[in-house]
Enzyme design. Structure first.
Site, PDB file in Angstrom:
ATOM      1  N   GLY A   1      -5.267  17.633 -30.062  1.00 13.27           N
ATOM      2  CA  GLY A   1      -5.429  17.459 -31.503  1.00 13.27           C
ATOM      3  C   GLY A   1      -4.841  16.182 -32.040  1.00 13.27           C
ATOM      4  N   ARG A   2      -3.968  15.543 -31.267  1.00  9.78           N
ATOM      5  CA  ARG A   2      -3.387  14.265 -31.701  1.00  9.78           C
ATOM      6  C   ARG A   2      -3.091  13.367 -30.502  1.00  9.78           C
ATOM      7  NH1 ARG A   2       2.836  15.832 -33.478  1.00  9.78           N
ATOM      8  NH2 ARG A   2       3.183  17.435 -31.918  1.00  9.78           N
TER       9      ARG A   2
ATOM     10  N   ASP B   1      -3.176  16.511 -38.888  1.00  7.15           N
ATOM     11  CA  ASP B   1      -3.457  15.132 -39.295  1.00  7.15           C
ATOM     12  C   ASP B   1      -3.564  14.182 -38.107  1.00  7.15           C
ATOM     13  OD1 ASP B   1      -0.809  14.811 -38.486  1.00  7.15           O
ATOM     14  OD2 ASP B   1      -0.023  14.715 -40.526  1.00  7.15           O
TER      15      ASP B   1
ATOM     16  N   ARG C   1      -3.756  21.561 -17.984  1.00  8.78           N
ATOM     17  CA  ARG C   1      -2.823  22.668 -18.226  1.00  8.78           C
ATOM     18  C   ARG C   1      -3.485  24.011 -17.946  1.00  8.78           C
ATOM     19  NH1 ARG C   1      -1.122  20.393 -23.444  1.00  8.78           N
ATOM     20  NH2 ARG C   1      -1.684  18.454 -22.442  1.00  8.78           N
TER      21      ARG C   1
ATOM     22  N   ASP D   1      -1.099  26.707 -23.162  1.00 11.78           N
ATOM     23  CA  ASP D   1      -1.634  25.352 -23.313  1.00 11.78           C
ATOM     24  C   ASP D   1      -0.548  24.291 -23.154  1.00 11.78           C
ATOM     25  OD1 ASP D   1      -1.046  26.675 -25.974  1.00 11.78           O
ATOM     26  OD2 ASP D   1      -1.124  24.595 -26.635  1.00 11.78           O
ATOM     27  N   ASN D   2       0.704  24.711 -22.988  1.00 15.95           N
ATOM     28  CA  ASN D   2       1.802  23.772 -22.735  1.00 15.95           C
ATOM     29  C   ASN D   2       2.330  23.863 -21.307  1.00 15.95           C
ATOM     30  OD1 ASN D   2       1.736  22.860 -25.393  1.00 15.95           O
ATOM     31  ND2 ASN D   2       3.209  24.388 -26.087  1.00 15.95           N
TER      32      ASN D   2
END
Length: 487
Positions: A94-95, A126, A184, A254-255
């Site tokens: 996402g970033r 964002d 992952r 996901d980590n």
């Protein structure tokens, strides 16, 4: 031979050769007026970059996301995952943007920017990271590397003028991260309903990172051997975390790295005063990712990974058989670490009881985790510094007597034992208040504290004269520091 420009690196794009469903190709969103806060010469050297390269404008441009890496194919990967034990569906970078894969003597290493702008996977985010979280990740990954714990690495941190809104208004920053891969558990979970794409991903990972698991003409056996290796690596990783007092803080699937690396540093913490159920993430109200829960969470995550493989017509019983190795793998690594930390030569019957009493002693008195181990090395000949860590000195002395008795079972010279313990128990760890001091300096665009901490954390077992303040218990004000998922 060292390379004087990041744009002269040999770059390939193996992940980009996967089908388009695995990622989105897109440009980064450059920072406004980017400045290089710090460049990591150690990691740059792994990529083959010279110190001169770090001072070049092209290095800043690439690490800020202002220009692409020459030869790279910039993309963001899709994945899914379980977050705090609940299926979250599609997630993704996402970033973050993968710039490309650098060929090095140690093997291919991906360069990824974190905080480099919105992607199709940003959801309501964002796409930015802030100075605070970026400094924490930059320092933590290098601290783990210094401790010898598998981890992603940090190449550079760039700050800009863009405002970012979290709990308050903060400034944007980008971290350039380096790893053989950022795949992952959640990457596999994403394709749990698509056997074709799951097979493509599995073949990619096995061929590049687990070639010893490949069994020709037997894909099911290859998958089982792959799972066995991921189980072993993950068990060793969390055993390492437990025995340095590290809490990841947000161990969602996901980590979790498919390579057994520590990754996605957010609300992590190295414990100061020990609590067996310490929760470092202020967002984790239920304590799901407490220190004592981490081994079981890794096991739970491995079951989520294995469940994806059933769509490849692999028997559930065969998958469970591989997962059953986890407890033994963890105990072997955990006990091996403790043997070194306590200065023993081997694990003996009855050591479990002495170790349980050790954790109970630390917990009941909130004694400092790192210094409790470090000062123990010389506590038999000079007990006062070690005893000073405990409010109930009588209880500490009673445990120390039992420890001394245990040492008599092995004919090991004291000098040898002390040296071995000091090489296994760090003097310096990235305590929250030390990271906070570096963050405050970074807000002034002063990287001096970052440089000092990296100097100490790269070799955390060796005492450095003049840096006594960095090897002390946390000050009282540190108890008020809180980190959350926005950290």
């Amino acid at each position: 031979m060292s390379i004087d420009s990041i744009q002269d690196l040999e770059v390939v794009n193996s992940f980009a050769q996967l089908p388009p469903a695995f990622y989105t190709r897109l440009a980064t969103t450059p920072l406004r007026r980017p400045r290089l806060l710090h460049a990591n010469a150690s990691v740059a050297g792994l990529l083959g970059l010279s110190p001169r390269a770090l001072a070049g404008q092209d290095f800043l441009d690439v690490c800020a996301g202002s220009v692409p890496l020459r030869g790279g194919q910039t993309l963001s990967a899709v994945y899914s995952g379980h977050q705090f034990g609940v299926w979250a569906g599609q997630l993704g970078d996402g970033r973050a943007h993968l710039l490309g894969e650098v060929i090095t003597p140690q093997g291919p290493m991906e360069i990824q920017l974190k905080g480099s702008g919105r992607t199709p996977y940003s959801r309501m985010g964002d796409g930015r990271a802030v100075v605070r979280s970026s400094v924490r990740e930059y320092l933590a990954s290098e601290a783990m590397a210094g401790l010898g714990i598998p981890t992603t690495r940090a190449l550079a941190i760039v700050v800009g003028d863009d405002p970012v809104y979290r709990e308050t208004e903060e400034r944007a920053a980008v971290v350039a991260r380096v790893s053989p891969s950022f795949i992952r558990f959640g990457s596999f979970e994403h394709w749990g309903g698509s056997p074709q794409n799951l097979r493509i991903l599995l073949d990619y990972v096995i061929d590049r990172f687990y070639p010893e698991c490949r069994v020709q003409d037997n894909p099911g056996e290859s998958a089982l051997r792959f799972l066995r290796q991921v189980v072993a690596r993950s068990a060793r990783l969390v055993a390492d975390w437990q025995t340095v007092g590290f809490c990841h803080g947000v161990m969602n699937t996901d980590n979790m790295s498919i390579l057994g690396l520590t990754m996605d540093y957010g609300p992590y913490g190295f414990m100061d005063g020990f609590q067996i159920n310490h929760v470092c993430n202020h967002t984790d109200a239920q304590g799901r990712y407490a220190w004592n829960a981490q081994p079981s969470v890794v096991n739970w995550n491995l079951y989520r990974l294995a469940s994806c493989l059933t769509v490849l017509d692999i028997e559930a019983d065969a998958l469970r058989a591989e997962l059953q190795h986890y407890e033994d793998d963890f105990l072997a690594a955990y006990r091996g670490n403790l043997v070194r930390k306590f200065g023993w030569l081997q694990w003996r019957e009855g050591d479990d009881m002495l170790v349980d009493d050790w954790w109970r002693l630390l917990h009941n008195q909130q004694a400092d985790f790192t210094l409790g181990f470090r000062r123990l090395a010389q506590a038999l000949s000079d007990p006062e510094p070690w005893l000073d860590l405990f409010s109930d000195r009588a209880a500490a002395q009673a445990w120390l007597a039992a420890y001394a008795q245990r040492l008599t079972l092995e004919n090991r010279p004291d000098a040898e034992r002390i040296a071995a313990m000091q090489s296994a128990n760090p003097l310096y760890v990235l305590r929250n208040h030390l990271a906070e001091q570096a963050i405050q300096a970074a807000h002034r665009e002063d990287s001096g504290e970052i440089e000092t901490l990296l100097k100490l954390l790269r070799d955390p077992y060796v005492e450095q004269p003049g840096y006594e303040d960095y090897a002390q218990p946390a000050p009282e004000w540190a108890c008020r520091l809180e980190v959350s998922c926005s950290s």
